[in-house]
Write an enzyme that holds these catalytic residues in place. Structure first.
Site, PDB file in Angstrom:
ATOM      1  CG  MET A  30      -1.892  -1.197   1.188  1.00 25.58           C
ATOM      2  SD  MET A  30      -3.429  -0.891   2.035  1.00 25.58           S
ATOM      3  CE  MET A  30      -2.862  -0.591   3.688  1.00 25.58           C
ATOM      4  CG  HIS A  34       8.430   0.471   6.024  1.00 25.86           C
ATOM      5  ND1 HIS A  34       8.671  -0.885   6.068  1.00 25.86           N
ATOM      6  CD2 HIS A  34       7.099   0.618   6.235  1.00 25.86           C
ATOM      7  CE1 HIS A  34       7.550  -1.528   6.330  1.00 25.86           C
ATOM      8  NE2 HIS A  34       6.573  -0.638   6.428  1.00 25.86           N
ATOM      9  CG  HIS A  37       6.925  -1.827   2.101  1.00 25.97           C
ATOM     10  ND1 HIS A  37       6.831  -0.695   2.865  1.00 25.97           N
ATOM     11  CD2 HIS A  37       5.693  -2.399   2.142  1.00 25.97           C
ATOM     12  CE1 HIS A  37       5.607  -0.563   3.328  1.00 25.97           C
ATOM     13  NE2 HIS A  37       4.883  -1.587   2.923  1.00 25.97           N
ATOM     14  CD  GLN A  61      -6.255  -3.745   2.105  1.00 23.76           C
ATOM     15  OE1 GLN A  61      -6.163  -4.294   1.010  1.00 23.76           O
ATOM     16  NE2 GLN A  61      -5.252  -3.731   2.952  1.00 23.76           N
ATOM     17  N   GLY A 147       5.076 -10.125   3.846  1.00 26.59           N
ATOM     18  CA  GLY A 147       5.796 -10.066   5.105  1.00 26.59           C
ATOM     19  C   GLY A 147       5.094 -10.856   6.201  1.00 26.59           C
ATOM     20  CE  LYS A 184      13.177  -0.334   9.636  1.00 23.61           C
ATOM     21  NZ  LYS A 184      13.711   0.982   9.361  1.00 23.61           N
ATOM     22  CB  SER A 185       4.023  -0.450  10.700  1.00 28.55           C
ATOM     23  OG  SER A 185       2.721  -0.049  10.298  1.00 28.55           O
TER      24      SER A 185
HETATM   25  P1  AMP Z   1       1.523  -2.849   3.474  1.00 27.08           P
HETATM   26  O1  AMP Z   1       2.052  -1.813   2.533  1.00 27.08           O
HETATM   27  O2  AMP Z   1       1.561  -2.438   4.905  1.00 27.08           O
HETATM   28  O3  AMP Z   1       0.202  -3.404   3.025  1.00 27.08           O
HETATM   29  O4  AMP Z   1       2.530  -4.058   3.394  1.00 27.08           O
HETATM   30  C1  AMP Z   1       2.885  -4.634   2.159  1.00 27.08           C
HETATM   31  C2  AMP Z   1       3.696  -5.869   2.411  1.00 27.08           C
HETATM   32  O5  AMP Z   1       4.867  -5.531   3.157  1.00 27.08           O
HETATM   33  C3  AMP Z   1       2.939  -6.909   3.244  1.00 27.08           C
HETATM   34  O6  AMP Z   1       3.219  -8.206   2.749  1.00 27.08           O
HETATM   35  C4  AMP Z   1       3.508  -6.713   4.618  1.00 27.08           C
HETATM   36  O7  AMP Z   1       3.449  -7.853   5.427  1.00 27.08           O
HETATM   37  C5  AMP Z   1       4.946  -6.352   4.294  1.00 27.08           C
HETATM   38  N1  AMP Z   1       5.541  -5.638   5.420  1.00 27.08           N
HETATM   39  C6  AMP Z   1       5.071  -4.521   6.028  1.00 27.08           C
HETATM   40  N2  AMP Z   1       5.846  -4.188   7.086  1.00 27.08           N
HETATM   41  C7  AMP Z   1       6.817  -5.136   7.144  1.00 27.08           C
HETATM   42  C8  AMP Z   1       7.920  -5.363   8.023  1.00 27.08           C
HETATM   43  N3  AMP Z   1       8.175  -4.559   9.055  1.00 27.08           N
HETATM   44  N4  AMP Z   1       8.714  -6.426   7.789  1.00 27.08           N
HETATM   45  C9  AMP Z   1       8.457  -7.269   6.756  1.00 27.08           C
HETATM   46  N5  AMP Z   1       7.432  -7.111   5.893  1.00 27.08           N
HETATM   47  C10 AMP Z   1       6.621  -6.059   6.088  1.00 27.08           C
END
Ligand code: AMP
Length: 283
Positions: A30, A34, A37, A61, A147, A184-185
């Protein structure tokens, strides 16, 4: 690195790569990228000739009460980070490109989606499964990278791929953390200084749980209660859930007699954060 906004452009590029006999890895995100990703991109680069990443904040979602509007976005930053990790193409569609006005087909899953985050976010996984299914149909990758940070999502996607006979290998990648342990988020940006410090309670409580398990504790109620008590020492923290479930089915278990996922969701102020560990990764 190419940035494209239409499905047609993705298909043309992937078709060209296929003609050249190249393999394709895919990382759905999304955005507001960081190092978490980036690690998925690195894994894809290692395994495939070409890597595609999608940056799409998927409205389906998010519940109306959730943070769709305020979700952080910065496509220029995302392009720079993806390019520096050797990504070959970013797919960054507008919502209208993904969902036509008369859109009416959904991918729905029972059981795995009804526990953990599915309790407080009942429509979330229908949105995730539908968009990931669409993205898989658009990119048609050989391998897709997710992740372990979103452990239930990873289990749900693996299950969907298996149930619906999708010819894609799903790869789960380790959680990337800040130096002090916070996973990380993109949502960490919501935290103010005091909340950022308080958010350490998630990883600290999980470390506490890990130590109990390593010392031989198998009763999940005991482990859950120890983790909950640790989180409750932090005044800014409010527990959504602390659970221990079967790694594949996401169903609660009473005894650690198989591979399990210990997952938590905790509000720090108004920000809901998740974190977890799989027992197979620590034992
Ligand atoms: P998102 O952009 O938050 O929807 O995440 C996209 C992908 O990156 C998903 O598969 C997440 O699980 C993965 N992801 C997000 N944060 C992390 C992290 N700290 N470590 C590993 N993978 C991550």
């Amino acid at each position: 690195m190419k940035t494209v906004k239409t499905i047609t452009e993705v298909r043309e590029q992937v078709r060209q790569w296929r003609k050249e006999g190249l393999t394709v890895g895919f990382v759905p995100t999304m955005g507001y990228l960081h190092e978490g990703h980036a690690s998925l991109i690195d894994n894809s680069k290692r395994d495939n000739d070409r890597t595609v990443i999608s940056v799409f904040v998927n409205p389906m979602q998010f519940a109306p009460t959730e943070d769709l509007e305020s979700y952080p976005r910065d496509i220029e930053h995302d392009k720079a980070l993806a390019e520096s990790h050797g990504c070959d193409m970013i797919f960054n569609p507008e919502p209208e490109e993904m969902y036509s006005e008369n859109f009416s087909s959904f991918v729905d899953m029972t059981v795995l989606t009804e526990n953990l985050c599915g309790i407080s976010r009942p429509i979330h996984f229908r949105g995730v499964c539908t968009v990931v299914n669409k993205l898989f149909n658009i990119v048609k990758p050989d391998k897709a990278y997710f992740g372990k940070k979103d452990a239930q999502q990873l289990a749900v996607i693996r299950h969907m791929v298996n149930d619906l006979n999708m010819d894609i290998e799903v790869i789960g990648c380790p959680i990337v953390r800040e130096n002090d342990g916070l996973a990380k988020s993109s949502r960490n940006t919501y935290l103010n200084g005091e909340e950022r410090q308080s958010a350490l309670i998630l990883s600290q409580a999980l470390e506490f749980g890990k130590a109990l398990i390593k010392s031989g504790e198998k009763n999940t109620a005991e482990i859950i209660s120890a983790i909950e008590n640790k989180i409750k020492t932090q005044p800014l923290a409010r527990i959504d859930y602390v659970k221990i479930v079967d790694s594949e089915t996401m169903q609660d278990i009473a005894t650690l007699d198989r591979n399990a996922l210990c997952a938590i969701a905790v509000y720090i102020g108004r920000t809901r954060l998740i974190d977890n560990f799989f027992t197979e990764d620590i034992l």
